[in-house]
Write an enzyme that holds these catalytic residues in place. Structure first.
Site, short mmCIF file in Angstrom:
data_model
loop_
_atom_site.label_atom_id
_atom_site.label_comp_id
_atom_site.label_asym_id
_atom_site.label_seq_id
_atom_site.Cartn_x
_atom_site.Cartn_y
_atom_site.Cartn_z
N HIS A 178 0.99 -0.95 -0.25
CA HIS A 178 0.05 -0.27 0.06
C HIS A 178 1.28 0.77 -0.46
O HIS A 178 1.83 1.41 1.09
CB HIS A 178 -1.05 0.03 1.68
CG HIS A 178 -1.95 -1.13 1.29
ND1 HIS A 178 -2.54 -1.85 2.28
CD2 HIS A 178 -2.64 -1.56 0.20
CE1 HIS A 178 -3.74 -2.44 1.53
NE2 HIS A 178 -3.78 -2.75 0.80
N ARG A 237 -3.13 4.90 -2.18
CA ARG A 237 -3.25 2.82 -1.65
C ARG A 237 -2.57 2.02 -2.79
O ARG A 237 -2.01 1.20 -2.16
CB ARG A 237 -4.37 2.71 -0.61
CG ARG A 237 -4.92 0.93 -0.20
CD ARG A 237 -6.13 1.34 0.03
NE ARG A 237 -6.38 0.03 0.66
CZ ARG A 237 -6.08 -0.80 2.08
NH1 ARG A 237 -5.72 -0.63 2.96
NH2 ARG A 237 -6.89 -2.02 2.29
N ASN A 254 -3.16 -5.69 -1.54
CA ASN A 254 -3.68 -6.51 -0.74
C ASN A 254 -5.14 -7.27 -0.85
O ASN A 254 -6.00 -7.99 0.39
CB ASN A 254 -2.94 -5.60 0.63
CG ASN A 254 -3.48 -6.69 1.41
OD1 ASN A 254 -2.60 -8.44 1.06
ND2 ASN A 254 -3.33 -6.91 2.93
N ARG A 255 -6.22 -7.24 -2.28
CA ARG A 255 -6.75 -7.78 -2.56
C ARG A 255 -6.88 -8.50 -3.66
O ARG A 255 -7.70 -9.11 -4.28
CB ARG A 255 -8.25 -6.72 -2.16
CG ARG A 255 -8.26 -6.10 -1.41
CD ARG A 255 -8.70 -6.56 -0.16
NE ARG A 255 -9.62 -5.67 1.07
CZ ARG A 255 -8.47 -5.28 1.94
NH1 ARG A 255 -7.26 -5.57 2.27
NH2 ARG A 255 -9.12 -4.87 2.90
N HIS A 308 2.96 -2.90 6.88
CA HIS A 308 1.64 -2.79 5.99
C HIS A 308 1.92 -1.41 7.59
O HIS A 308 3.17 -1.86 8.71
CB HIS A 308 -0.01 -3.02 6.85
CG HIS A 308 0.01 -4.31 5.96
ND1 HIS A 308 -0.50 -3.40 4.58
CD2 HIS A 308 0.53 -5.29 5.26
CE1 HIS A 308 -0.95 -5.00 3.53
NE2 HIS A 308 -0.12 -5.48 4.09
N SER A 309 0.67 -0.36 7.92
CA SER A 309 0.84 0.43 8.76
C SER A 309 -0.87 1.16 8.62
O SER A 309 -1.28 0.99 7.98
CB SER A 309 1.61 1.65 9.03
OG SER A 309 1.03 2.78 7.96
N TYR A 310 -1.58 1.37 9.93
CA TYR A 310 -0.71 1.37 11.18
C TYR A 310 -2.50 0.88 11.88
O TYR A 310 -2.78 0.32 11.12
CB TYR A 310 -0.60 3.28 10.90
CG TYR A 310 -1.98 3.74 10.96
CD1 TYR A 310 -2.57 4.48 9.88
CD2 TYR A 310 -3.24 3.95 11.75
CE1 TYR A 310 -3.49 5.12 9.56
CE2 TYR A 310 -4.25 4.33 12.01
CZ TYR A 310 -4.81 5.55 11.17
OH TYR A 310 -5.31 5.61 10.94
N GLU A 383 0.50 -5.08 11.01
CA GLU A 383 0.67 -2.87 11.33
C GLU A 383 1.32 -1.83 12.20
O GLU A 383 1.12 -2.01 13.01
CB GLU A 383 -1.00 -3.33 10.91
CG GLU A 383 -1.86 -3.86 10.82
CD GLU A 383 -2.67 -3.04 9.16
OE1 GLU A 383 -1.83 -1.92 8.57
OE2 GLU A 383 -3.47 -3.81 8.18
ZN ZN Z 1 -1.86 -1.16 4.25
#
Ligand code: ZN
Ligand code: NAG
Ligand code: NAG
Length: 432
Positions: A178, A237, A254-255, A308-310, A383
């Site tokens: 992302h 993203r 991420n999908r 990832h974050s957050y 995250e």
């Molecule tokens: Zn992410």
């Protein structure tokens, strides 16, 4: 003198207009669910106009839904909160004005600073960094060309091993699928840095003893560079691909993975800013490359961590459903908790450990693919950080990255204990 002041003021004024971001007048709002019913209502929250941007989903009771709201949508959000009895916190008005403009800051930085692992580096600087590591430590670091991103940026896997032919268990870490989650690639680079310079990594029982580390520090370089190009794009993203006749860009990487693809928590609308799953599984070259790393090394890969974050969560499969857990869930949960404890002992915040889909099911994630399709026994989405949303301050990296590193040491130790060569020898002796 007066002339100079005038020029200065006029210049300042112009440059302010120049960097006007469309987020300038947005408000960052947090919706607090304090009951299970509330939590359901925040999970179902959606804005038909698509103008409100979801920054962070709620992953449980008392865990906030964070959204960026344009001025014209404030009433809609207040009404939604009132109707559902949700506590609403206007966390930050004029959100965009608090964001730093990287493009403005860069020229000065180039002169004053050298590369630092505690900076948010550009894609180019990251490439230079990993090339430098491979040149300096040829026996330890191998770069594998995986291919090119949609816009043609090279993607290279960094393999770190003291004994590449020993068939050690592999830990695979990727980051930055992302674009806006800048702290994730920063952590991946820091991991590469520590694994190559720490004397303690090489000794018996160290991070590199009997374990190989494969690190892909930037899965979505196109999206990342886009977020760096201006404050207006800072919240991007997705990837930057185009599909079919749509005028909109990008897929949520991420999908996009081909395990239970699109069964939950996705959008089918290419213009959806957050969770468009793509026209088909693995429509993106970036996700194909990650899949190939998993599949090519499936037998030896024992741990996968996607950074990832957050929100400071450490979550494990399943992501696509909250209805049931994998039968090995206790092991996944135990390892995550020991990693969280290690980070906490180093002065960091503990992670919220849970199954990814429990409160917020979302299909097509890389963690489910690793676990469900590639058979990687331990698979997580991490995250990083809490507070400051995606704009985690650069000056705090020096504090948090070493804390997270302690968590990775724990990952390494656990994987070695369960899958390392010593262990195998013991098993053979036990059966004799
Ligand atoms: Zn992410
Ligand atoms: C933000 O609001 C100000 C004052 O109402 C307005 O002048 C400005 O154009 C707005 N900025 C954006 C990017 O919409
Ligand atoms: C949520 O927070 C409230 C208020 O602090 C507390 O009473 C409640 O037990 C919390 N619920 C959960 C599930 O953590």
């Amino acid at each position: 003198m007066a002339y100079f002041i005038l020029v200065f003021v006029a210049f300042g004024f112009i440059s302010q207009i120049d960097c006007n971001s469309h987020y300038d007048n947005y408000t960052l709002i947090r919706l607090h669910p304090s009951t299970v019913d509330h939590q359901k209502s925040v999970t179902e929250f959606s804005d038909p106009s698509g103008e409100i941007e979801i920054m962070k989903e709620s992953r449980g009771v008392n865990d906030t839904l964070d959204i960026l709201v344009p001025p014209g949508k404030m009433k809609f959000v207040h009404d939604y909160a009132n109707t559902n009895g949700l506590k609403l916190e206007e966390k930050q008005p004029n959100y965009g004005r608090t964001l730093q403009d990287v493009s403005e800051r860069l020229p000065r930085r180039r002169i004053l600073d050298r590369f630092s692992v505690f900076h948010y580096n550009s894609y180019d600087n990251m490439q230079e960094f990993i090339e430098g590591k491979a040149q300096r430590y040829p026996a330890l670091v191998q770069l594998q060309e995986l291919g090119k991103s949609y816009q043609g940026r090279k993607m290279r896997l960094v393999k770190i091993s003291t004994r590449p032919n020993a068939k050690n268990p592999i830990i695979f870490v990727d980051a930055g699928v992302h674009g806006r989650e800048w702290v994730a690639p920063a952590m991946a680079l820091y991991l590469i840095h520590r694994l190559t310079v720490d004397p303690t990594a090489f000794v018996k029982g160290g991070e590199l003893d009997g374990v190989d580390w494969y690190i892909l520090p930037l899965v979505n370089p196109d999206g990342y560079e886009y977020t760096r190009s201006s404050r207006s794009n800072r919240m991007w993203r997705k990837t930057r691909s185009k599909h079919g006749a749509s005028h909109c860009y990008g897929v949520d990487g991420n999908r996009n993975y081909g395990f239970k693809w699109a069964v939950s928590g996705v959008s089918n609308d290419p213009c959806h800013k957050e969770t468009y799953a793509g026209p088909k599984p693995f429509s993106e070259p970036e996700t194909q490359m990650v899949r190939n790393v998993m599949m090519d090394n499936a037998k030896r890969m024992k741990l996968y961590v996607s950074l990832h974050s957050y929100g400071q969560y450490l979550v494990y499969p399943w992501g696509y459903t909250g209805d049931f857990l994998p039968k090995q869930w206790k092991k996944l949960d135990d390892m995550a908790r020991s990693v969280s404890n290690a980070v906490e002992r180093a002065g960091g915040r503990p992670f919220k450990v849970l199954s990814a889909g429990k409160w917020y099911p979302a299909a097509g994630g890389s963690d489910d693919y690793a676990f469900g399709a590639a058979g990687v026994p331990y698979s997580y989405t991490m995250e990083l950080t809490e507070g400051h949303e995606f704009a985690f301050p650069e000056e705090l990296l020096e504090t948090v990255l070493p804390q997270f590193y302690e968590g990775f040491k724990e990952f390494g130790a656990r994987i070695k204990a369960e899958f390392g060569r010593q262990r195998k020898k013991r098993e053979i002796m036990d059966t004799q």
